[in-house]
Design a protein around this motif. Structure first.
Motif, PDB file in Angstrom:
ATOM      1  N   GLU A  90       0.821  -1.211   0.000  1.00 12.36           N
ATOM      2  CA  GLU A  90       0.000   0.000   0.000  1.00 12.36           C
ATOM      3  C   GLU A  90       0.857   1.264   0.000  1.00 12.36           C
ATOM      4  OE1 GLU A  90      -3.520  -2.133   2.669  1.00 12.36           O
ATOM      5  OE2 GLU A  90      -2.239  -0.600   3.557  1.00 12.36           O
ATOM      6  N   ARG A  91       2.091   1.167   0.457  1.00 14.33           N
ATOM      7  CA  ARG A  91       2.952   2.339   0.594  1.00 14.33           C
ATOM      8  C   ARG A  91       3.947   2.490  -0.554  1.00 14.33           C
ATOM      9  NH1 ARG A  91       3.648  -0.207   5.640  1.00 14.33           N
ATOM     10  NH2 ARG A  91       5.782  -0.727   5.037  1.00 14.33           N
ATOM     11  N   ALA A  92       4.302   1.398  -1.181  1.00 13.37           N
ATOM     12  CA  ALA A  92       5.444   1.394  -2.096  1.00 13.37           C
ATOM     13  C   ALA A  92       5.124   2.084  -3.420  1.00 13.37           C
ATOM     14  CB  ALA A  92       5.902  -0.033  -2.351  1.00 13.37           C
ATOM     15  N   GLU A  93       6.127   2.794  -3.942  1.00 12.17           N
ATOM     16  CA  GLU A  93       6.064   3.384  -5.272  1.00 12.17           C
ATOM     17  C   GLU A  93       6.681   2.397  -6.262  1.00 12.17           C
ATOM     18  OE1 GLU A  93       7.627   7.407  -7.638  1.00 12.17           O
ATOM     19  OE2 GLU A  93       7.937   7.186  -5.468  1.00 12.17           O
ATOM     20  N   GLU A  94       6.082   2.305  -7.455  1.00 10.86           N
ATOM     21  CA  GLU A  94       6.552   1.332  -8.439  1.00 10.86           C
ATOM     22  C   GLU A  94       7.387   1.994  -9.527  1.00 10.86           C
ATOM     23  OE1 GLU A  94       4.555  -1.314 -11.930  1.00 10.86           O
ATOM     24  OE2 GLU A  94       3.783  -1.691  -9.901  1.00 10.86           O
ATOM     25  N   TYR A  95       8.503   1.335  -9.855  1.00 15.41           N
ATOM     26  CA  TYR A  95       9.349   1.736 -10.973  1.00 15.41           C
ATOM     27  C   TYR A  95       9.318   0.593 -11.984  1.00 15.41           C
ATOM     28  CZ  TYR A  95      11.066   5.350  -7.825  1.00 15.41           C
ATOM     29  OH  TYR A  95      11.147   6.416  -6.975  1.00 15.41           O
ATOM     30  N   SER A  96       8.679   0.826 -13.110  1.00 13.03           N
ATOM     31  CA  SER A  96       8.456  -0.229 -14.091  1.00 13.03           C
ATOM     32  C   SER A  96       9.638  -0.355 -15.044  1.00 13.03           C
ATOM     33  CB  SER A  96       7.185   0.063 -14.881  1.00 13.03           C
ATOM     34  OG  SER A  96       6.913  -0.978 -15.799  1.00 13.03           O
ATOM     35  N   LEU A 102      10.403  -2.580  -9.870  1.00 14.16           N
ATOM     36  CA  LEU A 102      10.967  -2.312  -8.551  1.00 14.16           C
ATOM     37  C   LEU A 102       9.935  -1.554  -7.723  1.00 14.16           C
ATOM     38  CD1 LEU A 102      13.562  -2.285  -6.718  1.00 14.16           C
ATOM     39  CD2 LEU A 102      13.997  -0.003  -7.640  1.00 14.16           C
ATOM     40  N   HIS A 103       9.724  -1.997  -6.485  1.00 11.46           N
ATOM     41  CA  HIS A 103       8.776  -1.361  -5.577  1.00 11.46           C
ATOM     42  C   HIS A 103       9.568  -0.791  -4.401  1.00 11.46           C
ATOM     43  CE1 HIS A 103       5.484  -3.421  -7.766  1.00 11.46           C
ATOM     44  NE2 HIS A 103       6.433  -4.336  -7.933  1.00 11.46           N
ATOM     45  N   ASP A 104       9.306   0.463  -4.071  1.00 14.34           N
ATOM     46  CA  ASP A 104      10.156   1.199  -3.131  1.00 14.34           C
ATOM     47  C   ASP A 104       9.311   1.884  -2.070  1.00 14.34           C
ATOM     48  OD1 ASP A 104      12.018   2.792  -1.832  1.00 14.34           O
ATOM     49  OD2 ASP A 104      12.379   4.117  -3.528  1.00 14.34           O
ATOM     50  N   VAL A 151      11.839  -6.367  -5.749  1.00 15.49           N
ATOM     51  CA  VAL A 151      11.774  -6.551  -7.189  1.00 15.49           C
ATOM     52  C   VAL A 151      10.775  -7.664  -7.487  1.00 15.49           C
ATOM     53  CG1 VAL A 151      13.057  -7.398  -9.199  1.00 15.49           C
ATOM     54  CG2 VAL A 151      14.078  -5.681  -7.710  1.00 15.49           C
ATOM     55  N   THR A 152       9.931  -7.428  -8.493  1.00 11.52           N
ATOM     56  CA  THR A 152       8.963  -8.441  -8.895  1.00 11.52           C
ATOM     57  C   THR A 152       9.098  -8.745 -10.383  1.00 11.52           C
ATOM     58  OG1 THR A 152       7.219  -6.834  -9.432  1.00 11.52           O
ATOM     59  CG2 THR A 152       7.304  -7.649  -7.166  1.00 11.52           C
ATOM     60  N   GLU A 153       8.708  -9.961 -10.733  1.00 11.51           N
ATOM     61  CA  GLU A 153       8.561 -10.295 -12.140  1.00 11.51           C
ATOM     62  C   GLU A 153       7.437  -9.443 -12.724  1.00 11.51           C
ATOM     63  OE1 GLU A 153      10.665 -12.143 -13.547  1.00 11.51           O
ATOM     64  OE2 GLU A 153      11.301 -13.809 -12.266  1.00 11.51           O
ATOM     65  N   LYS A 154       7.307  -9.445 -14.032  1.00 13.95           N
ATOM     66  CA  LYS A 154       6.281  -8.627 -14.674  1.00 13.95           C
ATOM     67  C   LYS A 154       4.876  -9.096 -14.320  1.00 13.95           C
ATOM     68  CE  LYS A 154       6.950  -5.591 -16.768  1.00 13.95           C
ATOM     69  NZ  LYS A 154       7.151  -4.185 -16.307  1.00 13.95           N
ATOM     70  N   ASP A 155       4.728 -10.347 -13.861  1.00 17.74           N
ATOM     71  CA  ASP A 155       3.421 -10.829 -13.423  1.00 17.74           C
ATOM     72  C   ASP A 155       3.143 -10.513 -11.968  1.00 17.74           C
ATOM     73  OD1 ASP A 155       5.069 -12.575 -12.054  1.00 17.74           O
ATOM     74  OD2 ASP A 155       4.342 -14.396 -13.033  1.00 17.74           O
ATOM     75  N   GLY A 156       4.063  -9.758 -11.314  1.00 21.60           N
ATOM     76  CA  GLY A 156       3.868  -9.342  -9.928  1.00 21.60           C
ATOM     77  C   GLY A 156       4.460 -10.270  -8.892  1.00 21.60           C
TER      78      GLY A 156
END
Length: 232
Positions: A90-96, A102-104, A151-156
């Motif tokens: 809920e807090r993380a910003e996503e860098y695609s 990458l979620h930060d 870090v997540t795969e493209k499927d989350g």
């Protein structure tokens, strides 16, 4: 006080952390290059064996760090931990990126500097269509002790490193400073009233007593005189 065998960290009211169950406690320090960049972790000492319940300082003032010596009572320590936290997602910003995302969550930053090597974890993630940059993004984020970066795969699906159930007392030799407790492997953290914090593969808990994000570290230890030096 809890003495059951299930692994967990129990936050005692205005007192120390109680490490319970089959959890090893050790000392881990940053290995750096000659520019001060953090490159790897090195375990220098084992403090306890699995199964030994132990009490680790949370106020920052113990004379026997990393252990609690009761000084929290003398200094009038108030834990100030928040009974509830929102979830990381809920807090993380996503860098695609082209290969991974990458979620930060910057509120969890402990100043460990593993993410700043080379092009930085953020740029590596955004350029991860390049297999080499993808590998660098995964490598840098995986060394982040706090779980600020995921870090997540493209499927989350998260790409999480395997971490044993253990607690590392951290130190930064470049800054000559004691750091947070690095809690690994999904060990539950329980508040004084039994409240349960989000169970994650990696979290860092404040041990200087000054974090504004209790019980989590927010890098305040770098400004605390009581945290100067290295753990024995």
């Amino acid at each position: 006080m809890d003495t059951t065998g299930e692994p967990k960290i129990k936050i005692l009211t205005d007192g120390p952390y109680q490490v319970v169950g089959d959890v090893r406690v050790n000392k881990a320090v940053f290995e750096t290059d000659n520019q001060g960049n953090s490159l790897a972790w090195k375990v220098e000492k084992e403090y306890t064996s699995p199964g030994e319940s132990t009490y680790l300082c949370r106020c920052g003032h113990s004379r026997t760090k990393p252990y609690c010596d009761g000084t929290h009572s003398d200094v009038g320590f108030c834990g100030g931990e928040k009974p509830e936290h929102s979830k990381f997602a809920e807090r993380a910003e996503e860098y695609s990126g082209g290969g991974v995302d990458l979620h930060d969550d910057e509120s969890l930053c402990v100043g460990a500097r593993f993410c700043d090597v080379g092009e930085t974890a953020w740029r590596y993630a955004q350029g991860s269509a390049n297999p080499e940059w993808r590998a660098r993004a995964v490598d840098e984020y995986a060394k982040c002790p706090s779980g600020r970066l995921v870090v997540t795969e493209k499927d989350g699906k998260p790409i999480e490193p395997f971490l044993p159930k253990e607690v590392s007392v951290t130190s930064d030799p470049v800054a000559n400073c004691r750091g947070p407790l690095w809690v690994k492997g999904g060990i539950p953290v329980e508040g004084p009233q039994g409240e349960q914090y989000e169970v994650r593969n990696r979290v860092t808990l404040c041990r200087c007593g000054e974090s504004k994000n209790q019980p989590y570290c927010d890098a305040s230890h770098y400004e605390c005189e009581c945290m100067k030096g290295m753990d024995e």
